[in-house]
Design a protein around this motif. Structure first.
Motif, PDB file in Angstrom:
ATOM      1  N   PRO A  43      59.150 -43.342 -30.467  1.00 60.48           N
ATOM      2  CA  PRO A  43      59.067 -42.298 -29.438  1.00 60.48           C
ATOM      3  C   PRO A  43      58.240 -42.788 -28.248  1.00 60.48           C
ATOM      4  O   PRO A  43      57.230 -43.474 -28.417  1.00 60.48           O
ATOM      5  CB  PRO A  43      58.361 -41.137 -30.157  1.00 60.48           C
ATOM      6  N   LEU A  44      58.677 -42.443 -27.032  1.00 53.58           N
ATOM      7  CA  LEU A  44      57.975 -42.826 -25.809  1.00 53.58           C
ATOM      8  C   LEU A  44      57.683 -41.599 -24.965  1.00 53.58           C
ATOM      9  O   LEU A  44      58.514 -40.698 -24.860  1.00 53.58           O
ATOM     10  CB  LEU A  44      58.818 -43.804 -24.977  1.00 53.58           C
ATOM     11  N   ARG A  89      56.606 -32.046 -28.427  1.00 56.50           N
ATOM     12  CA  ARG A  89      56.070 -33.386 -28.223  1.00 56.50           C
ATOM     13  C   ARG A  89      56.661 -34.387 -29.221  1.00 56.50           C
ATOM     14  O   ARG A  89      57.862 -34.376 -29.476  1.00 56.50           O
ATOM     15  CB  ARG A  89      54.545 -33.331 -28.306  1.00 56.50           C
ATOM     16  N   LYS A  90      55.831 -35.281 -29.741  1.00 52.80           N
ATOM     17  CA  LYS A  90      56.339 -36.351 -30.600  1.00 52.80           C
ATOM     18  C   LYS A  90      56.978 -35.789 -31.873  1.00 52.80           C
ATOM     19  O   LYS A  90      58.035 -36.265 -32.315  1.00 52.80           O
ATOM     20  CB  LYS A  90      55.200 -37.309 -30.975  1.00 52.80           C
ATOM     21  N   ILE A 103      52.128 -27.301 -33.798  1.00 52.97           N
ATOM     22  CA  ILE A 103      51.069 -28.063 -34.468  1.00 52.97           C
ATOM     23  C   ILE A 103      50.905 -29.397 -33.756  1.00 52.97           C
ATOM     24  O   ILE A 103      51.835 -30.191 -33.664  1.00 52.97           O
ATOM     25  CB  ILE A 103      51.406 -28.268 -35.953  1.00 52.97           C
ATOM     26  N   LEU A 104      49.699 -29.656 -33.275  1.00 54.62           N
ATOM     27  CA  LEU A 104      49.452 -30.836 -32.458  1.00 54.62           C
ATOM     28  C   LEU A 104      49.311 -32.088 -33.328  1.00 54.62           C
ATOM     29  O   LEU A 104      49.969 -33.093 -33.096  1.00 54.62           O
ATOM     30  CB  LEU A 104      48.198 -30.628 -31.607  1.00 54.62           C
ATOM     31  N   SER A 105      48.428 -32.048 -34.313  1.00 57.20           N
ATOM     32  CA  SER A 105      48.286 -33.174 -35.253  1.00 57.20           C
ATOM     33  C   SER A 105      49.240 -32.906 -36.420  1.00 57.20           C
ATOM     34  O   SER A 105      48.854 -32.401 -37.475  1.00 57.20           O
ATOM     35  CB  SER A 105      46.840 -33.301 -35.734  1.00 57.20           C
ATOM     36  N   TRP A 110      48.889 -32.477 -23.321  1.00 59.95           N
ATOM     37  CA  TRP A 110      49.503 -33.719 -23.815  1.00 59.95           C
ATOM     38  C   TRP A 110      49.529 -34.710 -22.666  1.00 59.95           C
ATOM     39  O   TRP A 110      50.425 -34.703 -21.844  1.00 59.95           O
ATOM     40  CB  TRP A 110      50.913 -33.436 -24.327  1.00 59.95           C
ATOM     41  N   LEU A 111      48.503 -35.549 -22.599  1.00 63.41           N
ATOM     42  CA  LEU A 111      48.381 -36.508 -21.518  1.00 63.41           C
ATOM     43  C   LEU A 111      48.872 -37.873 -21.973  1.00 63.41           C
ATOM     44  O   LEU A 111      48.684 -38.256 -23.129  1.00 63.41           O
ATOM     45  CB  LEU A 111      46.914 -36.621 -21.065  1.00 63.41           C
TER      46      LEU A 111
END
Length: 630
Positions: free
Chosen positions: A147-148, A219-220, A341-343, A530-531
């Motif tokens: 993932p990028l 995100r990812k 969920i971020l992590s 999300w930077l």
């Protein structure tokens, strides 16, 4: 469109996944991946132990936590006796409670290192997952996912090219497909990704695909989940890589072979080593991880067994198990407590184990690499996001059906960030308690002329608990001739370990305040966002350093003001106060590129810089059998 000709097309908004007939992606092979419930209404029966769970896993855990309990009692004896002599004051009770949490965490980490040293020194790191030294060619297909998000595409795909070349040399490239999964929003970065992709595809041994999502939802985690839902049914396993990570082809083969031989395993997480460091800060991290990291990882693998964790990259995952069990829920409430969920990684691992799949961590494989942020400023920015993600897990500690060890690892993730405000609180409480008493210059010289007291016992034991895991890692390397040479020899190792301990002690208060600020921001409702990550070495400008370190310097001045009333304590508080006061110069100094000597091994030398492998290369590809088709 011809791949070479496409390089000369004008840059335009680019959505390869939305272009019918474009050669960017294979035919879809959908796989359902429902979101998993995390209800708390009724207790759920635990899934049975997987076949790869160690038969003595309960004894291992009893030894580790029993040892930690005994050490914690010994550590707490000093302050308990000290405070109980004249009765407990409110500040003393509060300080003791904080010390209980910090001390017990130190004791668990120390016992984890003891376990890791035992495992590595006795050659038991393969006891639970016996990786084949000569694995057969894969019988199944595996996807390599990168993932990028606003990354240096040429550098990221160059790492993929190295892995692709290794698989080609081993003669197994047709068992692997490479997917570059872009979440980038900027069109100029997307164009760079396209150019790097075309260059890679022109000489790749594996099939290489590129997809850019129209919306980067979740995100990812959403990026990987979207791939699973659209293409996952065509693959038995996937290996997830970050933009700054790579793996050796032999390591990939051993992972695939282990998954094929153990159908009950859902995930195997490797222990990545940091490589490619250029700044002093990054080289400090690189040396520390490579010198001490295996001991910690081996200990963690020893007592977590088949209930280990997932770190989100450099791991192999069984695709159908992941789809069946690891669809992430959306947490109720507003950010930062709720929402996506971020992590996500540790939660995905816990959900896999909840569904009965084994989740293993291994310290037995080398050839797994990643990079680290080049400056402490970049490290703090990344840690702010990780802090929010880990503290979100407070909402999941009582989720239905999770294995107790999975819950414990979620708690340890939270504690890794809560430890900073606890340490900060312990310092504030300790200084506040001392301000109630007059100046006593005998205490100033106490460290130079110590006496055996409960307080001294606690001080010495705390120092031993903190430093010993590093000494264990260095001792292991020094007793192995091949590894000793790979790290530059005995002299280089001793100097590097000593300086690493010193610089780590200097940086610790700076990171303590940074994490304390992040925790406070989280509980105040601030979303870290999300930077993009900064991965390339770049010296930190002075104005950025002073702005980034303002809270550290303010904290240093507050402590300094308190010490004006008790100057006799200045020697005790100097290791904390001085780094805080000089946080900005320290940040600039450690962001500079580290000088490297060619005549003899430099400080913080690591195996790849000496062009020596720390472990023997024993893998030879066996004659191939045709992998199963899509």
């Amino acid at each position: 469109m011809n791949s070479v000709a496409s390089l000369f097309q004008p840059v335009a908004p680019w959505r390869p996944e939305e272009t019918p007939g474009a050669p960017w992606m294979p035919d879809e092979s959908p796989l359902a991946m429902p979101r998993q419930p995390l209800g708390r209404a009724e207790p759920a029966e635990l899934a049975p132990a997987p076949a790869t769970s160690p038969v003595n896993i309960n004894q291992r855990r009893a030894v580790l936590f029993g040892g930690a309990l005994i050490l914690t009692a010994l550590l707490l004896w000093g302050p308990f006796v000290l405070y109980a002599r004249k009765g407990w004051q409110p500040l003393e009770a509060l300080g003791f409670a904080v010390f209980v949490l910090l001390g017990s965490a130190m004791c668990v980490w120390f016992c984890n290192a003891i376990a890791g040293l035992y495992v590595l020194a006795t050659g038991r790191e393969q006891d639970d997952l016996a990786f084949s030294p000569h694995p057969s060619a894969p019988r199944t297909r595996t996807a390599l996912l990168m993932p990028l998000y606003h990354e240096d595409a040429h550098a990221a795909l160059a790492r993929l090219s190295q892995l692709d070349g290794a698989l080609g040399r081993l003669g197994v490239a047709d068992a692997f497909d490479i997917f570059v999964l872009s979440d980038s929003r900027r069109e100029d970065i997307a164009a760079e990704e396209r150019m790097a992709y075309v260059a890679l595809r022109s000489h790749a041994h594996c099939n290489v695909y590129l997809r850019r999502r129209a919306e980067n939802t979740e995100r990812k985690a959403g990026n990987v989940a979207d791939w699973v839902r659209r293409y996952g049914a065509a693959y038995e396993c996937m290996i997830v890589l970050d933009a700054d990570s790579t793996m050796a082809g032999e390591t990939v083969l051993r992972l695939v072979d282990a998954m094929e031989r153990n159908p009950g395993v859902g995930l195997i997480q490797t222990t990545p080593a940091i490589v490619g460091a250029q700044t002093l800060f990054a080289r400090l991290s690189q040396f520390g991880v490579q010198m001490y990291g295996r001991v910690a990882a081996a200990g963690l693998a020893w007592w977590t067994g088949a209930e280990s964790s997932y770190w989100g990259h450099n791991a192999i995952v069984r695709v159908r198990a992941f789809a069946e069990a690891s669809g992430l829920p959306i947490l109720p409430g507003a950010k930062p407590f709720g929402g996506h969920i971020l992590s996500h990684d540790v939660v995905e691992g816990a959900l896999l184990r909840r569904a009965g799949w084994a989740v293993h961590l291994t310290a037995a494989l080398d050839g797994s690499c990643e990079q680290t942020p080049p400056t402490i400023f970049d490290f703090m920015r990344r840690d702010q996001r990780w802090c929010q993600g880990n503290l979100q897990h407070l909402n999941l500690l009582d989720a239905q059906g999770l294995h107790p060890i999975s819950r414990l690892q979620l708690f340890f993730g939270c504690l890794s960030y809560l430890a900073s405000p606890l340490w900060f609180a312990a310092l504030v409480i300790g200084l506040a308690m001392q301000l109630q008493y007059p100046v006593d210059w005998n205490s100033f010289w106490y460290l130079l002329n110590p006496e055996f007291t409960p307080f001294m016992l606690t001080t010495v034991l705390s120092a031993v608990l903190l430093v010993s895991p590093k000494i264990m890692g260095a001792a292991l390397v020094l007793t192995r001739p091949r590894e000793r040479r790979a790290f530059g020899g005995t002299g280089s190792i001793l100097k590097s370990v000593g300086l690493e301990m010193l610089l780590s002690a200097v940086l610790a208060p700076i990171q303590m305040v940074a994490n304390t600020h992040s925790v406070m921001q989280f509980f105040r409702g601030h979303d870290a966002g999300w930077l993009p990550q900064q991965r390339d070495a770049e010296e930190l400008p002075w104005d950025v350093a002073f702005k980034a370190m303002q809270w550290q310097m303010v904290a240093g001045l507050v402590f300094l003001a308190g010490l004006c009333f008790r100057p006799d304590l200045s020697l005790c508080f100097a290791p904390v106060v001085l780094p805080l006061l000089f946080a900005a110069p320290i940040a600039v100094w450690t962001s500079r590129r580290a000088a490297r000597r060619r005549s003899r091994p430099a400080l913080f030398a690591t195996p790849e810089e000496q062009l020596v492998s720390a472990t023997l290369a024993v893998l030879v590809a066996s004659p191939r059998t045709a992998p199963t088709s899509h």
